[in-house]
Scaffold this active site. Structure first.
Site, short mmCIF file in Angstrom:
data_model
loop_
_atom_site.label_atom_id
_atom_site.label_comp_id
_atom_site.label_asym_id
_atom_site.label_seq_id
_atom_site.Cartn_x
_atom_site.Cartn_y
_atom_site.Cartn_z
N ASP A 297 0.87 -1.17 0.00
CA ASP A 297 0.00 0.00 0.00
C ASP A 297 0.91 1.23 0.00
O ASP A 297 2.10 1.15 0.34
CB ASP A 297 -0.97 0.00 1.19
C1 BGC Z 1 -4.96 3.30 -0.17
C2 BGC Z 1 -4.99 2.27 -1.28
C3 BGC Z 1 -4.82 2.94 -2.61
C4 BGC Z 1 -3.53 3.73 -2.60
C5 BGC Z 1 -3.25 4.45 -3.89
C6 BGC Z 1 -3.75 4.18 -0.27
O1 BGC Z 1 -3.87 5.23 0.61
O2 BGC Z 1 -5.00 2.66 1.08
O3 BGC Z 1 -6.20 1.56 -1.23
O4 BGC Z 1 -4.84 2.01 -3.62
O5 BGC Z 1 -3.59 4.70 -1.57
O6 BGC Z 1 -4.07 5.53 -4.05
#
Ligand code: BGC
Length: 747
Positions: A297
């Protein structure tokens, strides 16, 4: 949090990029060339690995042999995203496609760029990229359809629109179980049951991936609240985890064979998920034989050697730990070349398996009308009719002469869920991080079109007395009530905000023919339930949600959805009445990506263990507002003739009859109670089937139950085990209405 700053930092990022290019001696022409490689056909297509009759593994191995160490490292990290703070190394978000991240292509070897976009219920950031995306109903709503075919259409639509907008990897596929309904991302997930959630996310992702994008399932694992998500240590027993949260992922991975799994921000039992060997290697890669790559993540990577050894393959969105530091670690012998190659092989394999090499991106125009229709049909299958006293619904268009439309935004549009899942509303600029976005057309306008013979009048409800007066003078009142949710925050409670409970009370007191349409991403409490005539849970209804809801209210569509999560009577009844939040001292830099020695700062103990959702209320004998699996139709159904046949898979067959005078669909649910010695909650869902029946029609239904769905996870043996003994199978239309029972012995 970084997300708050995404927009503001975009401009700074671009300036810095320009400076950096100067420093590195990149010319504008080189930039342009790279950009071309990012989005169009890689230049050399004559390599032996371009032979599509070879397997993805063979092809990946062939490329790997040709790669330099620097090229290998390049595939193991991102290059930044627009707006992401980047005091480190040399990210180049401007080479991307405006999405959340990308992996650099290597033209020399014909390796394409991997362009990633968030795409939970539709493609993100289309407005700021000058494009358009369809918003589907929120994922929790899609789960309410209990329909793998609808889930497949959901995924296929997103896959097509990703490709059309220049992406070849999705960051959708959220399947964290609803242990905590106040979790701000509940709308992005698929409810509280692992078999339902896993089956549906698997079908979404299988069909999304068939559109030649790398599929993704996230956030692995036990990322069940947003409060302190970067700092929290989720404490949970192995058995509970394997039988609930991880089982949803296991089923999803098994069905979809996704190219990627995203590890989550939080720690699980002491180790951050993105450097958790148990999760990434022992379970995901070994036990489930996952063949794709693990992507962190955004900012969820905390180390180089530990994360690499644990099984993290790709750091996003930057190269803090998997860039220069990874190269140094390889050169110093702290990460072996074999380990490095394994990461690279996985990335390459997914690129081959998902068609990235064979089908270069070609941007195109989204099928606006076709996809709106799909979004509407899915919503028609996702909206759950919770109450319908005296057959108030469907409304009789000929008899209803006046309708009061009430609600703070009922003249504006339909609610959508926020955060990285946010889809931009058509014709409007991006609303920014954590802003409420309403999708046109408005319920008021749509209602007037649907009931041309009725006088439709609107009141926002700001003054409940005025809304009540309008309701009193109308044949029926329809209140559109909402609860907004977003990534990066949790709800304080499950009550409707901005005095909407008060508005509904006042309106229902003035006119008992009050219909409440809920636009929520999770369960809400309903202190006014006894006083209103009907309740329809529409969730976040998507781009064509208003039309879908009107079709149900008017009876052109017979509702068929059922709750994928329990609606409790009160937050007092939750396993954790108080949401565990970090103190200000427990938030901040220490736990996030900077130090390389990050540690979680507080813990949430999921001591309810196996008792997630309905299993908790069953075991604790707590009455609920609406049970898991509940939902009404405009017709009625009867169940008969249960027969359970043990075998390699246990077959549960029965008959469902539509006993009413309207065509409709019934979701038939199969539960099992395990032998007492298994020490399990009273029952678990083990299968389901959505059955379409004409008025008065009967169908024989057969549901096969895999042995794992009847097994427990034996911690001592570290494996699944079927406990020999008497199993009671129960079949019916809700977790609390199961007219058919049969007990069989299983060995
Ligand atoms: C989120 C993810 C997301 C990523 C990219 C993160 O803050 O938890 O679900 O895919 O950002 O935007």
């Amino acid at each position: 949090m970084w997300c708050v700053q995404r927009g503001r930092l975009a401009a700074i990022a671009i300036v810095l990029a320009a400076m950096l290019c100067g420093v590195l001696g990149f010319s504008r022409a080189a930039f342009a060339q790279h950009r071309m490689h990012g989005q169009q056909e890689p230049e050399n297509r004559n390599h032996p690995w371009m032979n599509a009759s070879l397997s993805p593994d063979e092809r990946a191995d062939m490329v790997l042999k040709e790669m330099t160490l620097d090229e290998k490292i390049l595939l193991l990290h991102g290059q930044g995203m627009p707006g992401w703070p980047r005091e480190v190394q040399n990210p180049q978000p401007e080479l991307g496609n405006g999405g959340a991240g990308f992996i650099m292509g290597i033209p020399r070897l014909g390796i394409p760029f991997v362009q990633m976009s968030d795409a939970a219920y539709g493609v993100r950031s289309s407005a700021e990229n000058g494009r358009y995306s369809t918003a589907l109903p929120a994922n929790v709503g899609a789960a309410a359809s209990w329909d793998p075919n609808a889930a497949c259409q959901y995924g296929a639509l997103i896959g097509r629109e990703l490709r059309a907008q220049g992406y070849n990897m999705t960051l959708g596929g959220g399947v964290n179980l609803t242990r905590e309904p106040r979790n701000g991302r509940t709308f992005e997930y698929m409810g509280e049951d692992p078999i339902l959630a896993g089956t549906l996310v698997g079908n979404v992702m299988k069909c999304e991936q068939m559109q030649r994008v790398i599929g993704d399932i996230k956030h692995y694992a036990v990322n069940d609240q947003e409060s302190g998500r970067n700092e929290v240590n989720s404490i949970i027993g192995k058995r509970a985890m394997r039988e609930s949260d991880l089982l949803a992922f296991e089923i999803g991975v098994g069905i979809a064979d996704p190219g990627a799994v995203m590890c989550s921000y939080n720690a699980v039992n002491g180790d951050f998920a993105c450097e958790n060997k148990y999760l990434l290697t022992d379970v995901l890669k070994k036990d489930w034989a996952f063949k794709g790559f693990v992507v962190s993540d955004w900012g969820g990577t905390h180390s180089t050697v530990k994360a690499s050894a644990a099984g993290l393959d790709n750091e996003e969105p930057l190269d803090e730990f998997f860039g220069a530091k990874l190269k140094e670690a390889v050169e110093a012998g702290n990460v072996s070349m074999a380990e490095l190659d394994e990461h690279v092989r996985r990335v390459l394999r997914s690129e081959f398996a998902c068609g990235l090499f064979d089908y270069p991106i070609q941007k195109s125009v989204v099928d606006v009308e076709g996809d709106l229709k799909i979004a509407r049909k899915i919503e028609e299958q996702s909206a759950v009719l919770l109450k319908n006293a005296d057959g108030l619904l469907p409304l009789n268009g000929a008899a209803v002469k006046s309708i009061a439309v009430i609600g703070p935004h009922a003249s504006e549009g339909m609610m959508s869920g926020g955060g990285s899942a946010q889809v931009d509303a058509p014709g409007r600029p991006s609303a920014g991080w954590q802003a409420q976005v309403w999708f046109p057309p408005s319920p008021a306008l749509t209602l007037q079109k649907k009931f041309p013979g009725a006088k439709v009048q609107f009141d926002s409800g700001k003054d409940p007395a005025s809304a009540a007066a309008l309701a009193k003078n109308s044949d029926v009142a329809i209140v559109f009530a909402y609860q907004w949710m977003s990534e990066g925050m949790d709800l304080d409670n499950l009550s409707l905000p901005v005095n909407q409970d008060g508005i509904i009370e006042a309106v229902a007191a003035a006119n008992p023919k009050t219909i409440v349409v809920l636009e929520t991403g999770t369960a809400v409490t309903m202190p006014w339930l006894d006083k209103v005539g009907a309740v329809l849970e529409a969730w976040y209804a998507g781009s064509d949600g208003a039309h879908a809801v009107m079709n149900i209210l008017a009876g052109d569509v017979n509702p068929s959805a059922k709750l994928p999560m329990t609606f409790p009577k009160s937050v007092e009844d939750l396993p954790h009445p108080e949401l565990v939040k970090p103190t200000p001292e427990q938030m901040g830099e220490k736990a996030v990506m900077k130090t390389g020695q990050a540690e979680p700062t507080f813990s949430v103990h999921y001591d309810e263990g196996l008792k997630v959702g309905y299993k908790w209320y069953d075991a604790e004998n707590k009455p609920v507002l609406f049970p898991f699996g509940y939902g009404l139709s405009y017709t009625t159904f009867a169940y008969s003739d249960l027969k359970v046949t043990p075998g390699a898979e246990t077959t549960v067959s029965f008959t469902v009859k539509n006993t009413g005078s309207r065509d409709g669909a019934e979701i038939a649910e199969v539960y099992a109670a395990l032998p007492a010695s298994a020490d399990e909650p009273p029952k678990r869902l083990v299968g389901f089937s959505k059955v379409w029946l004409k008025a008065r029609e009967s169908k024989d239904v057969s549901v096969s139950v895999a042995p794992k769905y009847l097994s427990i996870y034996d911690e001592t043996a570290d494996g699944w085990k079927l406990v020999p003994g008497g199993y009671t199978f129960m079949v019916g239309g809700s977790s609390q209405e199961l007219p058919l029972h049969e007990k069989v012995e299983l060995k």
